[in-house]
Structures are given as C-alpha cells and as structure tokens.
Motif scaffolding. Structure first.
Motif, PDB file in Angstrom:
ATOM      1  N   UNK A  59     -63.743  85.819 -10.091  1.00 48.18           N
ATOM      2  CA  UNK A  59     -63.403  86.034 -11.493  1.00 48.18           C
ATOM      3  C   UNK A  59     -63.218  87.502 -11.828  1.00 48.18           C
ATOM      4  N   UNK A  60     -64.080  88.353 -11.287  1.00 44.11           N
ATOM      5  CA  UNK A  60     -63.936  89.784 -11.531  1.00 44.11           C
ATOM      6  C   UNK A  60     -62.642  90.331 -10.960  1.00 44.11           C
ATOM      7  N   UNK A  61     -62.298  89.903  -9.746  1.00 47.20           N
ATOM      8  CA  UNK A  61     -61.056  90.362  -9.118  1.00 47.20           C
ATOM      9  C   UNK A  61     -59.836  89.833  -9.862  1.00 47.20           C
ATOM     10  N   UNK A  62     -59.898  88.581 -10.320  1.00 41.20           N
ATOM     11  CA  UNK A  62     -58.781  88.022 -11.082  1.00 41.20           C
ATOM     12  C   UNK A  62     -58.569  88.774 -12.390  1.00 41.20           C
ATOM     13  N   UNK A  63     -59.660  89.218 -13.014  1.00 39.07           N
ATOM     14  CA  UNK A  63     -59.526  89.996 -14.248  1.00 39.07           C
ATOM     15  C   UNK A  63     -58.687  91.245 -14.001  1.00 39.07           C
ATOM     16  N   UNK A  64     -58.925  91.907 -12.871  1.00 36.35           N
ATOM     17  CA  UNK A  64     -58.188  93.130 -12.565  1.00 36.35           C
ATOM     18  C   UNK A  64     -56.714  92.870 -12.295  1.00 36.35           C
ATOM     19  N   UNK A  65     -56.380  91.647 -11.881  1.00 34.75           N
ATOM     20  CA  UNK A  65     -54.995  91.310 -11.579  1.00 34.75           C
ATOM     21  C   UNK A  65     -54.289  90.627 -12.744  1.00 34.75           C
ATOM     22  N   UNK A  66     -54.978  89.725 -13.421  1.00 34.50           N
ATOM     23  CA  UNK A  66     -54.350  88.910 -14.461  1.00 34.50           C
ATOM     24  C   UNK A  66     -54.736  89.303 -15.874  1.00 34.50           C
ATOM     25  N   UNK A  67     -55.852  89.984 -16.045  1.00 35.05           N
ATOM     26  CA  UNK A  67     -56.404  90.210 -17.371  1.00 35.05           C
ATOM     27  C   UNK A  67     -57.411  89.132 -17.720  1.00 35.05           C
ATOM     28  N   UNK A  68     -58.078  89.290 -18.858  1.00 35.32           N
ATOM     29  CA  UNK A  68     -59.157  88.380 -19.226  1.00 35.32           C
ATOM     30  C   UNK A  68     -58.693  87.009 -19.654  1.00 35.32           C
ATOM     31  N   UNK A  69     -57.572  86.945 -20.374  1.00 38.52           N
ATOM     32  CA  UNK A  69     -57.119  85.677 -20.945  1.00 38.52           C
ATOM     33  C   UNK A  69     -56.869  84.631 -19.860  1.00 38.52           C
ATOM     34  N   UNK A  70     -56.032  84.947 -18.882  1.00 40.65           N
ATOM     35  CA  UNK A  70     -55.706  83.986 -17.823  1.00 40.65           C
ATOM     36  C   UNK A  70     -56.923  83.670 -16.961  1.00 40.65           C
ATOM     37  N   UNK A  71     -57.760  84.680 -16.722  1.00 40.93           N
ATOM     38  CA  UNK A  71     -58.943  84.473 -15.881  1.00 40.93           C
ATOM     39  C   UNK A  71     -59.931  83.518 -16.542  1.00 40.93           C
ATOM     40  N   UNK A  72     -60.190  83.740 -17.832  1.00 41.10           N
ATOM     41  CA  UNK A  72     -61.139  82.878 -18.543  1.00 41.10           C
ATOM     42  C   UNK A  72     -60.584  81.458 -18.667  1.00 41.10           C
ATOM     43  N   UNK A  73     -59.287  81.328 -18.925  1.00 41.19           N
ATOM     44  CA  UNK A  73     -58.683  80.000 -18.977  1.00 41.19           C
ATOM     45  C   UNK A  73     -58.796  79.282 -17.637  1.00 41.19           C
ATOM     46  N   UNK A  74     -58.622  80.035 -16.543  1.00 43.47           N
ATOM     47  CA  UNK A  74     -58.725  79.436 -15.208  1.00 43.47           C
ATOM     48  C   UNK A  74     -60.139  78.926 -14.954  1.00 43.47           C
ATOM     49  N   UNK A  76     -62.556  78.313 -17.143  1.00 45.32           N
ATOM     50  CA  UNK A  76     -62.969  77.262 -18.076  1.00 45.32           C
ATOM     51  C   UNK A  76     -62.265  75.947 -17.794  1.00 45.32           C
ATOM     52  N   UNK A  77     -61.012  75.984 -17.314  1.00 44.83           N
ATOM     53  CA  UNK A  77     -60.311  74.741 -16.988  1.00 44.83           C
ATOM     54  C   UNK A  77     -60.970  74.030 -15.817  1.00 44.83           C
ATOM     55  N   UNK A  78     -61.436  74.797 -14.826  1.00 43.18           N
ATOM     56  CA  UNK A  78     -62.162  74.212 -13.698  1.00 43.18           C
ATOM     57  C   UNK A  78     -63.445  73.546 -14.199  1.00 43.18           C
ATOM     58  N   UNK A  79     -64.176  74.253 -15.076  1.00 46.51           N
ATOM     59  CA  UNK A  79     -65.421  73.696 -15.625  1.00 46.51           C
ATOM     60  C   UNK A  79     -65.151  72.460 -16.483  1.00 46.51           C
ATOM     61  N   UNK A  80     -64.044  72.475 -17.242  1.00 42.66           N
ATOM     62  CA  UNK A  80     -63.706  71.333 -18.095  1.00 42.66           C
ATOM     63  C   UNK A  80     -63.448  70.085 -17.258  1.00 42.66           C
ATOM     64  N   UNK A  81     -62.673  70.237 -16.185  1.00 42.48           N
ATOM     65  CA  UNK A  81     -62.370  69.089 -15.327  1.00 42.48           C
ATOM     66  C   UNK A  81     -63.659  68.520 -14.724  1.00 42.48           C
ATOM     67  N   UNK A 171     -60.220  75.339 -25.683  1.00 45.54           N
ATOM     68  CA  UNK A 171     -59.289  75.391 -26.816  1.00 45.54           C
ATOM     69  C   UNK A 171     -59.462  76.693 -27.597  1.00 45.54           C
ATOM     70  N   UNK A 172     -60.715  77.098 -27.794  1.00 44.25           N
ATOM     71  CA  UNK A 172     -61.012  78.332 -28.524  1.00 44.25           C
ATOM     72  C   UNK A 172     -60.394  79.544 -27.815  1.00 44.25           C
ATOM     73  N   UNK A 173     -60.570  79.625 -26.500  1.00 46.76           N
ATOM     74  CA  UNK A 173     -59.993  80.736 -25.731  1.00 46.76           C
ATOM     75  C   UNK A 173     -58.471  80.709 -25.808  1.00 46.76           C
ATOM     76  N   UNK A 174     -57.892  79.529 -25.642  1.00 45.75           N
ATOM     77  CA  UNK A 174     -56.433  79.379 -25.668  1.00 45.75           C
ATOM     78  C   UNK A 174     -55.848  79.876 -26.984  1.00 45.75           C
ATOM     79  N   UNK A 175     -56.552  79.648 -28.082  1.00 45.66           N
ATOM     80  CA  UNK A 175     -56.036  79.994 -29.405  1.00 45.66           C
ATOM     81  C   UNK A 175     -56.324  81.427 -29.833  1.00 45.66           C
TER      82      UNK A 175
END
Length: 393
Positions: A59-74, A76-81, A171-175
């Motif tokens: 997650x930390x490495x993804x933040x440096x590549x994608x930023x926080x929005x995409x990383x947190x969505x990624x 949280x989507x895994x946790x949601x499933x 949903x909160x993060x997405x919005x």
C-alpha cells in the motif's frame, strides 16, 4: 484543520469501526462457535497480521505510484469483497481465507491514509498524524462497543454489519477523496529523475533505526491486550472491568486532545515526545508490576494512555520528515508494518515468557526493552545530510 483532513478523519473512523466489529470477537467465534482450539485461532490471527504487513508495504509503494485515491480504493475493494463473502460463508476454511484477505486489503489502506494526511496538510506536522491516530481510536471504541451489542443477538449479524461498514467506506472514499491527490502527489517516476538514491538509502537507514525502538514499544503495549488481559482474570478481576480499561483508554485519547495540543505546542520536537512518552510507558509497567486490584490497573492504563498519545503520532511524523520526495507512501507503509509486526510477535513472545517463567519476569523484560527506544531516537538521524535533518513543526 483543513477540510481534507476532516474528510480523512471521518474516513479512518468509518474504516476502523468496520474492522473493530469483528476483530475483538475472532478468537471467541473460532473457539466457541466453530469449535477450533485457541492455538489454532492464534495462528489464524497471526496470519491475518502477517498479510496485513504485506499489505502495508504494498500500500505504501502504491501510494508513491498511484496516489492515495486509487490506493485506498484498491485496498478497500479487496476488504469489501472479503467482508461480503464472509457474511454468507462461515465455515472454518472460508473464515480463515477471508480473514487473511481482509487483513491484506486493510493493510493496503492504512499507510495510504497516513501518507495522504501528511500530503494534504504538510504544514500541520505532528497534528496531521495525530488526527488520524485519534480517528483510529474513535473507530476502535465505536466498533468494539457496537460489535459486542450486535453479537449478543447473533454472530451472523456481526458479519453483515462488518460488510456494510466496509461498503460504506468504499463509497465514501469514491465520492470524496479523488481531488485530494491534486498537487500533493509527486510519483516515484519523478523521483528517479531527481537522482535521490543516495539520500533515500541514508534516510531509510535512519528509518530502520527508528523502527527498532518503535517495535519494542509495540511489543510492550500489545501485552495489555494479551498477557495482561489473562493476568487480570487470574487476579479475579471480572472481564467487564477489564473491558472498561479500554473504554478509559479511548475516552482519554479523545477528551485529552485540548490539553495535548497545549503540551505539543510548548514541546514541538517529536523526538522529545518519544523520550517523554517512553518514560511514561516504563512508569505504567512499574505500576502494573505491583497491581493487584482494578483500581491499580486503571491507574496504569491512564499512565499508558498518556504515553501512547505522545509516542504513536510522533513516529509517523518523523517517518514523514525522513521520506525523500515521492517516497512518503513507502515510508508510511514501512512504519505501519512495524506496528503490525509488534501486534503479531508481541503476544507470542509474551505468552512464551509467561508460560516458561512468570508474568513478573515479563514485566522486568519489558521495562528493559523500553530502554532501547531512548537510544534509537537519539541515534537514528546522526549522519544524515543537512537537508534531511529533523525540522520540527
């Protein structure tokens, strides 16, 4: 505080509330409902934390590549499933696999939240990370209390509520989080062009030294959730009174913020916060060493809480200051993985010492371990280039 920090605070509180619905009840469910041994439950929880460590680093490495929005969505989507599937499948095999996947997804999310806090409010310094820390504890208090109430009706409702909270967080993060990456994210590709490899190597060495002391603090702190919990039962202290200790902990963390703000304004250096907080940690274990009643444990918990309010936000603050440009996420991921490792190793180490010797021996060993953070905090930034020296804020 800026609006974006408030959005992060709300998001972190929601996310941790969901995780705290199920986390305190895992052992009870596996042992009492599924008929598995306590040892088996311990192994599964260790795997959950182990995969959370992997998630922290990714997650930390993804933040440096994608930023926080995409990383947190990624994450949280895994946790949601995983949480949604867990609401329908309760066999031990499904429970084990899905609990591990949830740990991994949540592990991805956490460092990105911390890194984003530092990015959207760089001038906030310690205050940015302290706000996320307070939100975490608010989520733990809400999730544990509501989860216990829901579990009294049915464990099945717990899994449904857990999934619902994770979906709400997604949903909160997405919005709300998409625009937070604007002008706050450099990206690792840009760092390579800046030729900062030497700085990164030197700063990472400093982070490693700092992390050793952080790990020792967590080894001691987690005993309150494991060996000390069992010890209070041996002394005849009812479990509802032990639970009250954590209510005291959560209440103090939230209620003491105005006083803490005054203290940290007068003493701005996060290193001094670690020195003072670590001393307070030692004092709390000295009290526990002689505690025989709920009142004494409550006093020790109050002391411990004062210490953690100083130490826990100071570490990610220093990690953020150490991070070369574009590596904030990785540094937050690493420091979060250290705390997760403390959660994983601490109960095993404490349990082994108590089984082989006596809990008093554990307390003496822990007091000795708390000497180490003094040295690591003093030593970690020695030899850093001038531009990487600590700047308090």
């Amino acid at each position: 505080m800026p609006r974006n920090i408030w959005l992060l605070i709300i998001g972190m509180a929601i996310n941790v509330t969901g995780a705290s619905f199920i986390w305190p009840l895992n052992t009870i469910y596996m042992h009492n409902e599924l008929g598995e041994s306590l040892a088996f439950a311990g192994v599964i929880l260790m795997l959950n934390q182990g995969f959370a460590i992997v998630g922290n680093l990714i997650g930390g490495s993804l933040f440096d590549r994608w930023g926080g929005y995409k990383t947190i969505l990624t994450g949280s989507s895994i946790a949601v499933v995983a949480a949604t599937l867990l609401a329908f499948f309760h066999t031990i095999t499904a429970y084990t696999l899905l609990l591990i996947v949830m740990g991994f997804g949540s592990g991805i999310t956490r460092p990105a939240m911390f890194a984003m806090a530092g990015s959207v409010w760089p001038e906030g310094g310690r205050r940015a990370f302290n706000s996320i820390y307070v939100a975490q504890n608010l989520g733990v208090a809400l999730g544990a209390s509501i989860g216990g109430f829901v579990a009294a009706f049915s464990f099945g409702y717990i899994f449904i509520a857990n999934a619902a909270i994770y979906i709400l967080f997604f949903i909160y993060v997405f919005l709300t989080y998409k625009n937070m990456d604007t002008n706050t994210h450099t990206g690792y590709a840009g760092v390579k062009a800046l030729n900062t490899k030497i700085k990164d190597k030197t700063a990472f060495r400093a982070l490693l030294i700092l992390s050793v002391g952080f790990f020792m603090c967590w080894i001691g702190y987690v005993q309150w959730q494991t060996t000390i919990a069992s010890y209070t039962q041996d002394l005849g202290i009812p479990i509802n009174q032990y639970s009250l200790l954590w209510t005291i902990n959560g209440f103090l963390i939230v209620a003491s913020q105005p006083i803490l703000k005054i203290v940290t304004k007068k003493i701005e250096d996060p290193r001094k916060h670690i020195y003072i907080g670590n001393t307070i940690f030692i004092l709390s274990f000295i009290v526990v060493l002689y505690a025989q009643s709920f009142t004494m444990f409550a006093v020790a918990m109050v002391i411990l809480t004062i210490g953690e309010m100083l130490v826990w936000p100071a570490i990610p603050t220093l990690a953020n200051q150490l991070a070369p440009k574009g590596r904030t996420g990785f540094y937050q991921g690493f420091i979060n993985s250290v705390s997760t490792a403390g959660h994983m190793i601490g109960p095993l180490l404490g349990g082994f010492i108590v089984d082989q010797y006596h809990i008093e021996i554990l307390f003496y060993i822990l007091i000795g371990l708390f000497i180490i953070p003094y040295w690591t905090t003093y030593r970690y930034n020695k030899g850093l280039p001038a531009e990487k020296e600590l700047h308090t804020s």
